[in-house]
Write a protein that holds these residues in place. Sequence first.
Motif, PDB file in Angstrom:
ATOM      1  N   THR A 126       2.874 -48.175 -12.362  1.00 63.18           N
ATOM      2  CA  THR A 126       3.279 -49.499 -12.837  1.00 63.18           C
ATOM      3  C   THR A 126       4.515 -49.918 -12.060  1.00 63.18           C
ATOM      4  OG1 THR A 126       2.400 -49.048 -15.040  1.00 63.18           O
ATOM      5  CG2 THR A 126       3.951 -50.870 -14.818  1.00 63.18           C
ATOM      6  N   GLN A 173       7.381 -53.040 -10.925  1.00 60.97           N
ATOM      7  CA  GLN A 173       8.088 -54.245 -11.352  1.00 60.97           C
ATOM      8  C   GLN A 173       8.928 -54.752 -10.195  1.00 60.97           C
ATOM      9  OE1 GLN A 173      10.399 -53.209 -14.795  1.00 60.97           O
ATOM     10  NE2 GLN A 173       8.688 -53.451 -16.231  1.00 60.97           N
ATOM     11  N   SER A 224       3.625 -68.050  -6.427  1.00 62.46           N
ATOM     12  CA  SER A 224       2.966 -66.765  -6.655  1.00 62.46           C
ATOM     13  C   SER A 224       3.685 -65.670  -5.900  1.00 62.46           C
ATOM     14  CB  SER A 224       1.503 -66.806  -6.208  1.00 62.46           C
ATOM     15  OG  SER A 224       1.428 -67.076  -4.810  1.00 62.46           O
ATOM     16  N   TYR A 259      -2.477 -57.625  -5.595  1.00 59.35           N
ATOM     17  CA  TYR A 259      -2.137 -58.549  -6.684  1.00 59.35           C
ATOM     18  C   TYR A 259      -1.574 -59.819  -6.086  1.00 59.35           C
ATOM     19  CZ  TYR A 259       0.452 -60.794 -10.439  1.00 59.35           C
ATOM     20  OH  TYR A 259       0.933 -61.726 -11.325  1.00 59.35           O
ATOM     21  N   GLY A 270      -0.033 -63.525  -8.069  1.00 64.52           N
ATOM     22  CA  GLY A 270       0.169 -64.271  -9.299  1.00 64.52           C
ATOM     23  C   GLY A 270       1.639 -64.445  -9.585  1.00 64.52           C
ATOM     24  N   LEU A 271       1.926 -65.028 -10.760  1.00 62.88           N
ATOM     25  CA  LEU A 271       3.302 -65.311 -11.146  1.00 62.88           C
ATOM     26  C   LEU A 271       3.939 -64.188 -11.939  1.00 62.88           C
ATOM     27  CD1 LEU A 271       3.091 -69.106 -12.103  1.00 62.88           C
ATOM     28  CD2 LEU A 271       4.364 -68.095 -10.212  1.00 62.88           C
ATOM     29  N   GLN A 272       3.164 -63.186 -12.353  1.00 65.23           N
ATOM     30  CA  GLN A 272       3.738 -62.080 -13.098  1.00 65.23           C
ATOM     31  C   GLN A 272       4.662 -61.258 -12.190  1.00 65.23           C
ATOM     32  OE1 GLN A 272       3.329 -61.693 -16.362  1.00 65.23           O
ATOM     33  NE2 GLN A 272       2.042 -63.523 -16.381  1.00 65.23           N
ATOM     34  N   LYS A 273       5.636 -60.572 -12.829  1.00 69.20           N
ATOM     35  CA  LYS A 273       6.609 -59.788 -12.081  1.00 69.20           C
ATOM     36  C   LYS A 273       6.401 -58.297 -12.280  1.00 69.20           C
ATOM     37  CE  LYS A 273      10.025 -63.483 -12.375  1.00 69.20           C
ATOM     38  NZ  LYS A 273      11.361 -63.874 -12.871  1.00 69.20           N
ATOM     39  N   GLN A 274       5.209 -57.900 -12.670  1.00 67.72           N
ATOM     40  CA  GLN A 274       4.860 -56.489 -12.734  1.00 67.72           C
ATOM     41  C   GLN A 274       3.350 -56.348 -12.597  1.00 67.72           C
ATOM     42  OE1 GLN A 274       6.119 -54.882 -16.500  1.00 67.72           O
ATOM     43  NE2 GLN A 274       4.229 -55.455 -17.524  1.00 67.72           N
ATOM     44  N   PHE A 275       2.917 -55.175 -12.184  1.00 64.34           N
ATOM     45  CA  PHE A 275       1.488 -54.933 -11.986  1.00 64.34           C
ATOM     46  C   PHE A 275       1.239 -53.436 -12.094  1.00 64.34           C
ATOM     47  CE2 PHE A 275      -2.208 -54.154  -9.167  1.00 64.34           C
ATOM     48  CZ  PHE A 275      -3.147 -54.890  -9.888  1.00 64.34           C
ATOM     49  N   LYS A 276       0.100 -53.087 -12.725  1.00 64.23           N
ATOM     50  CA  LYS A 276      -0.276 -51.689 -12.919  1.00 64.23           C
ATOM     51  C   LYS A 276      -1.516 -51.390 -12.092  1.00 64.23           C
ATOM     52  CE  LYS A 276      -1.386 -48.290 -16.496  1.00 64.23           C
ATOM     53  NZ  LYS A 276      -1.580 -48.044 -17.939  1.00 64.23           N
TER      54      LYS A 276
END
Length: 752
Positions: free
Chosen positions: A389, A391, A404, A422, A424-430
Amino acid sequence: MAEHPPLLDTTQILSSDISLLSAPIVSADGTQQVILVQVNPGEAFTIRREDGQFQCITGPAQVPMMSPNGSVPPIYVPPGYAPQVIEDNGVRRVVVVPQAPEFHPGGHTVIHRSPHPPLPGFIPVPTMMPPPPRHMYSPVTGAGDMATQYMPQYQSSQVYGDVDAHSTHGRSNFRDERSSKTYERLQKKLKDRQGTQKDKMSSPPSSPQKCPSPVNEHNGLIKGQNASGVNTGSAKNKSGKGKGVAQIDTEIEEKDEETKAFEVHLSTILKPVASDIQARTVVLTWSPPSSLLNGETDERTTVPELYGYEILISSTGKDGKYKSVYAGEETSVTLNDLKPATDYHAKVQAGYNSIKGTPSEAETFTTLSCEPDIPNPPRIANRTKNSLTLQWKAPSDNGSKIQSFILEWDEGKGNGEFCQCYMGLQKQFKITKLSPAMGCKFRLSAKNDYGTSGFSEEVLYYTSGCAPSMPASPVLTKAGVTWLSLQWSKPSGTPSDEGISYILEMEEETSGYGFKPKYDGEDLAYTVKNLRRSTKYKFKVIAYNSEGKSNPSEVVEFTTCPDKPGVPVKPSVKGKIHSHSFKITWDPPKDNGGAAITKYVVEMAEGSNGNKWDMIYSGATREHLCDRLNPGSFYRFRVYCISDGGQSAVSESLLVQTPAVPPGPCLPPRLQGRPKAKEIQLRWGPPLVDGGSPISCYGVEMSPVERDEPREVYQGSEVECTVSSLLPGKTYSFRLRAANKMGVGRLSLTEL
């Protein structure tokens, strides 16, 4: 006298109680003229009589002078003034008026003077202006007594004044600050030109008759006074090179005014112009300070060829804090490393040498927007055996909202090729479906309306695996008396990002408690403190992570360093002290510092208070024979020891005195003077060796040559004696010996 030609102001030199005659006064019919010369109190006026002699007249007085031919006498005036003849009711007056310059700065009104200015009274000739030797006028005789009148004293600055100072409110009413500074510079230049004219003037008469007044005079003025009669003391020395306080103050004031005027000139610089504005750069150009004043060029203003410039910018508002970003002589500069989409305010400040003007007005510009900054690398938030995971934080968007984030990885292949995992606008990814202890590289970028930023630095993260493998044994980096510094390394095959902790265990050799943990943490080095000196300790290290502990490393053994030994016991004498030698001994220190003593060093100093120590012994034994000593002398001894732990301090000193002995043989006595028939006089010196004790007495033996029957003829402390009752013509032999408290020395050789 002031260096600037001051204003001719009559309001301060006239007295309301005394009526003054105009001087000089010339009748209009052109016949003989009578001129009244006003002499102020404390001043003197020099004239030449008909017989050719000089006469000195002291004030207050009015001296009537006659012009034999009826012509107007020449009036000598200071530089910057001119005489003007005015006819009023049939009487001609000679009036001294200032020469007004033709320069009229902006807003400056030209002062018009009346053709008949109210300027009665005598205008005294300045000190530096000699009376003309060509025109001499005799005093009027037979004209009757005239009442003596005088004028009050006045300052020279009130007689020769500034043109525009005629009206005290003139400057503030018709001159702004900038034109005032320009005008003052013009006055300084006029003064310089007048100073050149002064140097060309003739000197006063060289041999005037001595004045009856006790005060020396020169050119009609008292020595030590300026043109207005004010005492100036010894402001000038005989060589004329000294300067009075008032003159120095005037020069300083003029210098300050010139500096201020130049600062005003530097402050006329216009604000810079911004061009070619980009997201992170801008070009600023500007012009040198303007030499125009109210739309006209001031030709009298000296303009430097090169100015120095400083660019000041602020990104916190027009009234915010400005910082300097450029200093040089160019009039154009490109500013780099600016923030995109930011309002900036720029000012330029001109300078020359150490003088700086006021910064210009601010030029406002806004940098363009652009793609986002390069983001920081993503960091690990959680890991398992089959997932990672990540961040990250958003970088600066540079004026356009980030649309993005793009995360790329190498799929664990390690071949340097990346693909997107990945966006996108999220600031973490698993990332899932990974293998245990699998290493993957990641990089991150951001995108907005203006484009995509560059990628961040690449980072390598591993998934969790099994417990760490057995680490290598710790190694000793440095040892002290009470501490040991150790370090160790990660177990082989451990991922660089995997969080591993370590336990350092220690066992003291004689404690009997086994291994005890001394450190637990992620560092790879540790210093164990509070240990005993010269003691052996055993160590081992264990690595562990979330999956478990490794096997302990192999045990290693390290020893702390010994300390320096303690002070040895004070040495003592062993056996009998002889006059030339004795033996000393000492005991080892109570504390050897944890190591065996390898060497003892003995030092000796001569005298009871001697401080010059010389080494006389170095070795492992604890006694030493001190020989080759002098009888009756004092000696001091001390000892120190050395071990692997270092050198000890020195022991207390031992003071020993060798016993004295009888003195050595003396030299034979010498005959002093010519021998007489029945007596001779002998003299001798002390023995070379006194045996360590002062000589107390001497003994002289005498024997005839023909028979060996010595007898003592002298015993005492003197070094000479007279032997009498001798037979004439006989030969005698004499021997000498000395004695001290230890006994009598040997006899000297025979002296005939």
